[in-house]
Scaffold this motif. Structure first.
Motif, PDB file in Angstrom:
ATOM      1  N   ARG A  70       0.932  -1.423   0.188  1.00  8.86           N
ATOM      2  CA  ARG A  70       0.242   0.007   0.273  1.00  8.86           C
ATOM      3  C   ARG A  70       0.728   1.233  -0.177  1.00  8.86           C
ATOM      4  NH1 ARG A  70      -2.836  -3.392  -0.717  1.00  8.86           N
ATOM      5  NH2 ARG A  70      -4.557  -4.062   0.803  1.00  8.86           N
ATOM      6  N   SER A  71       0.137   2.771  -0.228  1.00  8.87           N
ATOM      7  CA  SER A  71       1.045   3.253  -0.266  1.00  8.87           C
ATOM      8  C   SER A  71       0.235   4.368   0.964  1.00  8.87           C
ATOM      9  CB  SER A  71       0.923   4.587  -1.669  1.00  8.87           C
ATOM     10  OG  SER A  71       1.156   3.566  -2.952  1.00  8.87           O
ATOM     11  N   TYR A  72       1.275   5.046   1.659  1.00 10.96           N
ATOM     12  CA  TYR A  72       1.374   5.826   2.609  1.00 10.96           C
ATOM     13  C   TYR A  72       1.610   7.720   2.305  1.00 10.96           C
ATOM     14  CZ  TYR A  72      -1.519   2.713   4.927  1.00 10.96           C
ATOM     15  OH  TYR A  72      -1.867   1.116   4.416  1.00 10.96           O
TER      16      TYR A  72
ATOM     17  N   THR B 133       1.137   7.547   8.513  1.00 14.11           N
ATOM     18  CA  THR B 133       0.769   8.705   9.368  1.00 14.11           C
ATOM     19  C   THR B 133      -0.926   8.061   8.899  1.00 14.11           C
ATOM     20  OG1 THR B 133       1.070  10.994  10.247  1.00 14.11           O
ATOM     21  CG2 THR B 133      -1.310   9.933  10.576  1.00 14.11           C
TER      22      THR B 133
ATOM     23  N   ASP C 106      -4.849   5.179   8.841  1.00 11.69           N
ATOM     24  CA  ASP C 106      -6.212   5.106   9.088  1.00 11.69           C
ATOM     25  C   ASP C 106      -6.627   3.769   9.219  1.00 11.69           C
ATOM     26  OD1 ASP C 106      -8.793   6.179   9.778  1.00 11.69           O
ATOM     27  OD2 ASP C 106      -8.932   6.445   8.065  1.00 11.69           O
TER      28      ASP C 106
ATOM     29  N   GLU D 171      -6.658  -4.678   4.735  1.00  8.90           N
ATOM     30  CA  GLU D 171      -5.457  -5.925   5.280  1.00  8.90           C
ATOM     31  C   GLU D 171      -4.524  -5.296   5.869  1.00  8.90           C
ATOM     32  OE1 GLU D 171      -5.052  -9.526   2.146  1.00  8.90           O
ATOM     33  OE2 GLU D 171      -4.532  -7.134   1.455  1.00  8.90           O
ATOM     34  N   VAL D 172      -3.669  -3.773   5.694  1.00  9.99           N
ATOM     35  CA  VAL D 172      -2.590  -3.561   5.781  1.00  9.99           C
ATOM     36  C   VAL D 172      -2.193  -2.812   7.282  1.00  9.99           C
ATOM     37  CG1 VAL D 172      -0.785  -2.095   5.147  1.00  9.99           C
ATOM     38  CG2 VAL D 172      -1.327  -3.783   2.893  1.00  9.99           C
ATOM     39  N   SER D 173      -3.926  -1.984   7.396  1.00 11.37           N
ATOM     40  CA  SER D 173      -3.479  -1.060   8.095  1.00 11.37           C
ATOM     41  C   SER D 173      -4.025  -0.994   9.206  1.00 11.37           C
ATOM     42  CB  SER D 173      -4.623   0.487   8.020  1.00 11.37           C
ATOM     43  OG  SER D 173      -6.192  -0.344   7.459  1.00 11.37           O
TER      44      SER D 173
ATOM     45  N   PHE E 200      -7.366   8.808  -2.064  1.00 10.29           N
ATOM     46  CA  PHE E 200      -6.880   7.722  -1.099  1.00 10.29           C
ATOM     47  C   PHE E 200      -7.896   6.759  -0.989  1.00 10.29           C
ATOM     48  CE2 PHE E 200      -3.952   9.595   3.007  1.00 10.29           C
ATOM     49  CZ  PHE E 200      -3.560  10.202   1.797  1.00 10.29           C
TER      50      PHE E 200
ATOM     51  N   THR F 271      -7.638   0.495  -2.772  1.00  8.69           N
ATOM     52  CA  THR F 271      -6.790   0.046  -3.731  1.00  8.69           C
ATOM     53  C   THR F 271      -7.697  -0.820  -4.538  1.00  8.69           C
ATOM     54  OG1 THR F 271      -5.977  -1.540  -2.042  1.00  8.69           O
ATOM     55  CG2 THR F 271      -4.816   0.379  -2.121  1.00  8.69           C
TER      56      THR F 271
HETATM   57  C1  LIG Z   1      -0.828   7.591  -2.793  1.00  9.46           C
HETATM   58  C2  LIG Z   1      -1.452   7.744  -1.534  1.00  9.46           C
HETATM   59  C3  LIG Z   1      -1.332   7.616  -0.300  1.00  9.46           C
HETATM   60  C4  LIG Z   1      -1.544   7.861   0.501  1.00  9.46           C
HETATM   61  N1  LIG Z   1      -1.768   7.661   2.695  1.00  9.46           N
HETATM   62  C5  LIG Z   1      -3.018   7.327   3.041  1.00  9.46           C
HETATM   63  C6  LIG Z   1      -2.369   7.983   4.235  1.00  9.46           C
HETATM   64  O1  LIG Z   1      -1.119   8.686   4.327  1.00  9.46           O
HETATM   65  N2  LIG Z   1      -2.858   7.414   5.365  1.00  9.46           N
HETATM   66  C7  LIG Z   1      -3.843   6.200   5.055  1.00  9.46           C
HETATM   67  O2  LIG Z   1      -4.063   5.749   6.401  1.00  9.46           O
HETATM   68  N3  LIG Z   1      -4.043   5.760   3.712  1.00  9.46           N
HETATM   69  C8  LIG Z   1      -2.873   6.230   2.403  1.00  9.46           C
HETATM   70  N4  LIG Z   1      -4.165   5.589   1.563  1.00  9.46           N
HETATM   71  C9  LIG Z   1      -4.600   4.351   1.515  1.00  9.46           C
HETATM   72  C10 LIG Z   1      -3.523   3.162   1.602  1.00  9.46           C
HETATM   73  O3  LIG Z   1      -2.880   3.053   0.452  1.00  9.46           O
HETATM   74  C11 LIG Z   1      -4.570   2.403   1.331  1.00  9.46           C
HETATM   75  O4  LIG Z   1      -5.284   2.218   0.714  1.00  9.46           O
HETATM   76  C12 LIG Z   1      -5.620   1.804   2.933  1.00  9.46           C
HETATM   77  O5  LIG Z   1      -4.798   1.722   4.174  1.00  9.46           O
HETATM   78  C13 LIG Z   1      -6.362   0.783   3.548  1.00  9.46           C
HETATM   79  O6  LIG Z   1      -5.697  -0.354   2.903  1.00  9.46           O
HETATM   80  P1  LIG Z   1      -5.831  -1.960   4.202  1.00  9.46           P
HETATM   81  O7  LIG Z   1      -4.990  -2.130   3.447  1.00  9.46           O
HETATM   82  O8  LIG Z   1      -6.402  -1.273   5.158  1.00  9.46           O
HETATM   83  O9  LIG Z   1      -7.055  -1.920   3.214  1.00  9.46           O
HETATM   84  P2  LIG Z   1      -7.677  -2.648   2.107  1.00  9.46           P
HETATM   85  O10 LIG Z   1      -7.520  -4.644   2.268  1.00  9.46           O
HETATM   86  O11 LIG Z   1      -6.961  -2.065   1.160  1.00  9.46           O
HETATM   87  O12 LIG Z   1      -9.104  -2.470   2.187  1.00  9.46           O
HETATM   88  C14 LIG Z   1     -10.234  -2.898   2.977  1.00  9.46           C
HETATM   89  C15 LIG Z   1     -11.437  -1.610   2.458  1.00  9.46           C
HETATM   90  O13 LIG Z   1     -11.561  -0.673   2.472  1.00  9.46           O
HETATM   91  C16 LIG Z   1     -11.831   0.100   1.109  1.00  9.46           C
HETATM   92  N5  LIG Z   1     -10.871   0.933   1.239  1.00  9.46           N
HETATM   93  C17 LIG Z   1      -9.250   1.030   0.738  1.00  9.46           C
HETATM   94  N6  LIG Z   1      -9.096   1.972   0.435  1.00  9.46           N
HETATM   95  C18 LIG Z   1      -9.547   2.891   1.094  1.00  9.46           C
HETATM   96  C19 LIG Z   1      -9.946   4.501   1.284  1.00  9.46           C
HETATM   97  N7  LIG Z   1      -8.757   4.764   1.353  1.00  9.46           N
HETATM   98  N8  LIG Z   1     -10.170   4.602   2.425  1.00  9.46           N
HETATM   99  C20 LIG Z   1     -11.557   4.471   2.338  1.00  9.46           C
HETATM  100  N9  LIG Z   1     -11.853   2.986   1.982  1.00  9.46           N
HETATM  101  C21 LIG Z   1     -10.884   2.255   1.972  1.00  9.46           C
HETATM  102  C22 LIG Z   1     -11.349  -1.619   0.285  1.00  9.46           C
HETATM  103  O14 LIG Z   1     -12.439  -0.969  -0.795  1.00  9.46           O
HETATM  104  C23 LIG Z   1     -12.182  -2.160   0.766  1.00  9.46           C
HETATM  105  O15 LIG Z   1     -13.585  -2.508   1.278  1.00  9.46           O
HETATM  106  C24 LIG Z   1      -3.092   6.561   0.722  1.00  9.46           C
HETATM  107  C25 LIG Z   1      -3.706   6.105  -0.747  1.00  9.46           C
HETATM  108  C26 LIG Z   1      -2.672   6.201  -1.686  1.00  9.46           C
HETATM  109  C27 LIG Z   1      -2.718   5.741  -3.227  1.00  9.46           C
END
Ligand SMILES: Cc1cc2nc3c(=O)[nH]c(=O)nc-3n(C[C@H](O)[C@H](O)[C@H](O)COP(=O)(O)OP(=O)(O)OC[C@H]3O[C@@H](n4cnc5c(N)ncnc54)[C@H](O)[C@@H]3O)c2cc1C
Length: 239
Positions: free
Chosen positions: A63-65, A80, A82, A88-90, A235, A238
């Motif tokens: 993932r990207s942060y 930071t 959320d 999966e990752v956060s 954001f 993914t």
């Molecule tokens: C360039 C860039 C910078 C980012 N910077 C940050 C940051 O600084 N801090 C941060 O917390 N996140 C950031 N994100 C989002 C981060 O990359 C992940 O998408 C997020 O943490 C979710 O990952 P996960 O594996 O926990 O959830 P996943 O397993 O990917 O998704 C779980 C569920 O949540 C939904 N979901 C996924 N991403 C989001 C989202 N962003 N908002 C709402 N619902 C979502 C999915 O559709 C799915 O239903 C950034 C994304 C990008 C592209």
């Protein structure tokens, strides 16, 4: 023949093992992580890192942060994160990672959504979309505090304000669900009045969920911001 000076290998595309040096609980759902990087290189405020997790069976998730810290913090970065309940990752970062752990990172990436310090800026963030904007604010405070920079920050409730202890006169908040008790400022979604009150100090950076970025960009256009002066980062899920 003179010997060549050895140069440490630094490249944004290479994975490196970063060590978690501190963890701060920002809100009930958000934590900030500081990492020491063996191949640290200076970033521009607005850039992000990729994070990669590998399970014992070899399964990988990436993932990207966004970087929250100023590039003046040499050798380290702050991310930071959320916590998304079904993510999966956060949740891994929130529930498993502790100080001293090692995590694979690579970066910094992105050349478009960056503030190079060249002109004043209006920052418009929703939820965790405030992260790269705070890197800009922090860097500007330490390098050119006289340059105009304003943050418009939309959050759901009083307890969702990230970096609450750092937001000063340069930030205008609005609460979309439940303002804190006694709040006399803005509530509801960001509107044209809030954008207009911030003036048009130069370039605008908008960051948040897909929906947030769409509506905030529309407002900026309505406020007569030229499209080429609006930079956005989403954001979104993914997939
Ligand atoms: C360039 C860039 C910078 C980012 N910077 C940050 C940051 O600084 N801090 C941060 O917390 N996140 C950031 N994100 C989002 C981060 O990359 C992940 O998408 C997020 O943490 C979710 O990952 P996960 O594996 O926990 O959830 P996943 O397993 O990917 O998704 C779980 C569920 O949540 C939904 N979901 C996924 N991403 C989001 C989202 N962003 N908002 C709402 N619902 C979502 C999915 O559709 C799915 O239903 C950034 C994304 C990008 C592209």
């Amino acid at each position: 023949m003179d010997r060549l000076t050895p140069v440490e290998q630094r490249a944004p595309g290479r994975w490196q093992l970063a060590t978690v040096t501190s963890i701060k609980q920002e809100t009930p759902r958000v934590k900030s992580f500081r990492f020491a990087l063996p191949m640290w290189m200076p970033h521009l405020p607005g850039q992000h890192y990729d994070v990669r997790l590998t399970a014992p069976d070899g399964y990988r998730a990436q993932r990207s942060y966004s970087i929250a810290s100023s590039p003046l913090d040499e050798g380290e970065i702050e991310l930071t994160i959320d916590r998304l309940a079904d993510g999966e990752v956060s949740p891994y970062f929130h529930d498993v990672v502790v100080e001293g752990d090692e995590v694979e990172l690579r970066g910094p990436f992105t050349s478009y959504f960056v503030w190079r310090g060249e002109e004043p800026a209006l920052l418009v963030g929703g939820g965790s979309g405030v992260v790269p904007l705070v890197s800009m604010l922090r860097h500007r405070r330490r390098t050119m505090p006289e340059l105009e920079m304003r943050l418009i920050y939309s959050v759901r409730t009083g307890e969702d304000v990230i970096y609450a202890d750092e937001l000063g006169d340069d930030a205008t908040l609005t609460f979309t669900r439940e303002p804190p008790p006694g709040w006399s400022g803005h509530s509801g979604r960001i509107d044209l009045e809030m954008i207009a009150a911030a003036g048009a100090p130069g370039i605008a950076f908008v960051c948040g969920s897909n929906g947030f970025v769409e509506s905030a960009s529309d407002l900026l256009l309505e406020a007569k911001y030229e499209p080429r002066r609006i930079r956005t980062e989403r954001f979104g899920p993914t997939g």
